[in-house]
Design a protein around this motif. Sequence first.
Motif, PDB file in Angstrom:
ATOM      1  N   ILE A   1       0.878  -1.176   0.000  1.00  0.00           N
ATOM      2  CA  ILE A   1       0.000   0.000   0.000  1.00  0.00           C
ATOM      3  C   ILE A   1       0.908   1.216   0.000  1.00  0.00           C
ATOM      4  CG2 ILE A   1      -1.789   1.300   1.201  1.00  0.00           C
ATOM      5  CD1 ILE A   1      -2.417  -1.336   2.709  1.00  0.00           C
ATOM      6  N   ILE A   2       0.635   2.119  -0.912  1.00  0.00           N
ATOM      7  CA  ILE A   2       1.352   3.399  -0.943  1.00  0.00           C
ATOM      8  C   ILE A   2       0.288   4.470  -0.781  1.00  0.00           C
ATOM      9  CG2 ILE A   2       2.855   4.950  -2.243  1.00  0.00           C
ATOM     10  CD1 ILE A   2       3.782   2.479  -3.854  1.00  0.00           C
ATOM     11  N   TYR A   3       0.524   5.394   0.147  1.00  0.00           N
ATOM     12  CA  TYR A   3      -0.486   6.428   0.349  1.00  0.00           C
ATOM     13  C   TYR A   3       0.134   7.716   0.869  1.00  0.00           C
ATOM     14  CZ  TYR A   3      -0.293   5.232   5.320  1.00  0.00           C
ATOM     15  OH  TYR A   3       0.134   5.010   6.597  1.00  0.00           O
ATOM     16  N   ASN A   4      -0.621   8.771   0.696  1.00  0.00           N
ATOM     17  CA  ASN A   4      -0.306  10.049   1.307  1.00  0.00           C
ATOM     18  C   ASN A   4      -1.623  10.629   1.821  1.00  0.00           C
ATOM     19  OD1 ASN A   4      -1.579  11.212  -0.948  1.00  0.00           O
ATOM     20  ND2 ASN A   4       0.344  11.671  -1.973  1.00  0.00           N
ATOM     21  N   ASN A   5      -1.654  11.888   2.160  1.00  0.00           N
ATOM     22  CA  ASN A   5      -2.877  12.484   2.710  1.00  0.00           C
ATOM     23  C   ASN A   5      -4.008  12.593   1.702  1.00  0.00           C
ATOM     24  OD1 ASN A   5      -1.733  12.804   5.237  1.00  0.00           O
ATOM     25  ND2 ASN A   5      -0.955  14.850   4.781  1.00  0.00           N
ATOM     26  N   GLU A   6      -3.695  12.484   0.438  1.00  0.00           N
ATOM     27  CA  GLU A   6      -4.695  12.711  -0.602  1.00  0.00           C
ATOM     28  C   GLU A   6      -5.176  11.450  -1.307  1.00  0.00           C
ATOM     29  OE1 GLU A   6      -2.564  15.409  -3.057  1.00  0.00           O
ATOM     30  OE2 GLU A   6      -2.347  16.856  -1.438  1.00  0.00           O
ATOM     31  N   GLU A   7      -4.330  10.438  -1.392  1.00  0.00           N
ATOM     32  CA  GLU A   7      -4.704   9.254  -2.160  1.00  0.00           C
ATOM     33  C   GLU A   7      -3.960   8.024  -1.679  1.00  0.00           C
ATOM     34  OE1 GLU A   7      -3.173   9.345  -6.256  1.00  0.00           O
ATOM     35  OE2 GLU A   7      -1.876  10.978  -5.624  1.00  0.00           O
ATOM     36  N   SER A   8      -4.429   6.865  -2.110  1.00  0.00           N
ATOM     37  CA  SER A   8      -3.745   5.616  -1.803  1.00  0.00           C
ATOM     38  C   SER A   8      -3.905   4.658  -2.973  1.00  0.00           C
ATOM     39  CB  SER A   8      -4.306   4.975  -0.532  1.00  0.00           C
ATOM     40  OG  SER A   8      -5.627   4.545  -0.741  1.00  0.00           O
ATOM     41  N   LYS A   9      -2.981   3.720  -3.040  1.00  0.00           N
ATOM     42  CA  LYS A   9      -3.030   2.712  -4.091  1.00  0.00           C
ATOM     43  C   LYS A   9      -2.561   1.388  -3.500  1.00  0.00           C
ATOM     44  CE  LYS A   9      -2.134   2.162  -8.977  1.00  0.00           C
ATOM     45  NZ  LYS A   9      -1.469   2.664 -10.159  1.00  0.00           N
ATOM     46  N   PHE A  10      -3.273   0.320  -3.836  1.00  0.00           N
ATOM     47  CA  PHE A  10      -2.984  -1.011  -3.326  1.00  0.00           C
ATOM     48  C   PHE A  10      -2.472  -1.878  -4.461  1.00  0.00           C
ATOM     49  CE2 PHE A  10      -4.156  -5.408  -2.602  1.00  0.00           C
ATOM     50  CZ  PHE A  10      -3.591  -5.633  -1.373  1.00  0.00           C
ATOM     51  N   TYR A  11      -1.454  -2.684  -4.171  1.00  0.00           N
ATOM     52  CA  TYR A  11      -0.852  -3.569  -5.165  1.00  0.00           C
ATOM     53  C   TYR A  11      -0.748  -4.969  -4.571  1.00  0.00           C
ATOM     54  CZ  TYR A  11       0.925   1.033  -6.569  1.00  0.00           C
ATOM     55  OH  TYR A  11       1.046   2.353  -6.904  1.00  0.00           O
ATOM     56  N   GLU A  12      -1.213  -5.945  -5.291  1.00  0.00           N
ATOM     57  CA  GLU A  12      -1.103  -7.340  -4.871  1.00  0.00           C
ATOM     58  C   GLU A  12      -0.134  -8.022  -5.828  1.00  0.00           C
ATOM     59  OE1 GLU A  12      -3.995 -11.101  -3.751  1.00  0.00           O
ATOM     60  OE2 GLU A  12      -4.864  -9.368  -4.706  1.00  0.00           O
ATOM     61  N   ARG A  13       1.168  -7.695  -5.650  1.00  0.00           N
ATOM     62  CA  ARG A  13       2.180  -8.201  -6.568  1.00  0.00           C
ATOM     63  C   ARG A  13       3.572  -7.890  -6.053  1.00  0.00           C
ATOM     64  NH1 ARG A  13       3.969  -3.508  -9.583  1.00  0.00           N
ATOM     65  NH2 ARG A  13       4.839  -4.691 -11.257  1.00  0.00           N
ATOM     66  N   SER A  14       4.560  -8.465  -6.685  1.00  0.00           N
ATOM     67  CA  SER A  14       5.958  -8.148  -6.403  1.00  0.00           C
ATOM     68  C   SER A  14       6.389  -6.985  -7.287  1.00  0.00           C
ATOM     69  CB  SER A  14       6.848  -9.352  -6.716  1.00  0.00           C
ATOM     70  OG  SER A  14       6.551 -10.427  -5.891  1.00  0.00           O
ATOM     71  N   PHE A  15       7.450  -6.318  -6.891  1.00  0.00           N
ATOM     72  CA  PHE A  15       8.007  -5.208  -7.656  1.00  0.00           C
ATOM     73  C   PHE A  15       9.505  -5.402  -7.842  1.00  0.00           C
ATOM     74  CE2 PHE A  15       4.400  -3.028  -5.663  1.00  0.00           C
ATOM     75  CZ  PHE A  15       3.924  -2.250  -6.710  1.00  0.00           C
ATOM     76  N   THR A  16      10.018  -4.913  -8.957  1.00  0.00           N
ATOM     77  CA  THR A  16      11.449  -4.666  -9.040  1.00  0.00           C
ATOM     78  C   THR A  16      11.665  -3.332  -8.330  1.00  0.00           C
ATOM     79  OG1 THR A  16      11.316  -3.388 -11.087  1.00  0.00           O
ATOM     80  CG2 THR A  16      11.618  -5.802 -11.302  1.00  0.00           C
ATOM     81  N   PHE A  17      12.903  -3.013  -8.018  1.00  0.00           N
ATOM     82  CA  PHE A  17      13.165  -1.719  -7.388  1.00  0.00           C
ATOM     83  C   PHE A  17      12.672  -0.580  -8.265  1.00  0.00           C
ATOM     84  CE2 PHE A  17      15.729   2.094  -7.004  1.00  0.00           C
ATOM     85  CZ  PHE A  17      15.425   2.448  -5.696  1.00  0.00           C
ATOM     86  N   GLU A  18      12.952  -0.671  -9.548  1.00  0.00           N
ATOM     87  CA  GLU A  18      12.586   0.402 -10.467  1.00  0.00           C
ATOM     88  C   GLU A  18      11.068   0.579 -10.532  1.00  0.00           C
ATOM     89  OE1 GLU A  18      14.802  -2.045 -11.186  1.00  0.00           O
ATOM     90  OE2 GLU A  18      16.617  -0.822 -11.109  1.00  0.00           O
ATOM     91  N   GLU A  19      10.333  -0.514 -10.557  1.00  0.00           N
ATOM     92  CA  GLU A  19       8.868  -0.432 -10.592  1.00  0.00           C
ATOM     93  C   GLU A  19       8.326   0.211  -9.310  1.00  0.00           C
ATOM     94  OE1 GLU A  19       7.867  -4.440 -13.229  1.00  0.00           O
ATOM     95  OE2 GLU A  19       8.086  -4.602 -11.050  1.00  0.00           O
ATOM     96  N   LEU A  20       8.857  -0.209  -8.173  1.00  0.00           N
ATOM     97  CA  LEU A  20       8.399   0.343  -6.902  1.00  0.00           C
ATOM     98  C   LEU A  20       8.773   1.813  -6.782  1.00  0.00           C
ATOM     99  CD1 LEU A  20       7.031  -0.079  -4.181  1.00  0.00           C
ATOM    100  CD2 LEU A  20       9.229  -0.877  -3.283  1.00  0.00           C
TER     101      LEU A  20
END
Length: 97
Positions: free
Chosen positions: A69-88
């Motif tokens: 989960i990545i979020y700030n005060n305005e929005e959030s996004k959920f990911y059900e997956r792995s990431f490479t460093f560059e993607e993350l």
Amino acid sequence: EKINAQYGGANLEVLLVSLDFPHLYEKKLKPFIQDKKLLSKVIALDDPDMNAWIPKIDEKWSGSIPATIIYNNEESKFYERSFTFEELEKEVKQFLK
């Protein structure tokens, strides 16, 4: 950890949540944290009632890991997956304002 090292601080906090069984904390999680020299905050979630909290994280989450989960005060996004460093990094940068 690399995201935390490069972007952590006032604008970003990395929080790692372990869903391992509580009885494995001393045997598995603690040694893993020490071996990997993790500097990010690590929380061991000790709630067996997954069906209660999984849909609160995201209605579409199947409960599979890894999940992010990545979020700030305005929005959030959920990911059900792995990431490479560059993607993350690309996703994180969208939230840094």
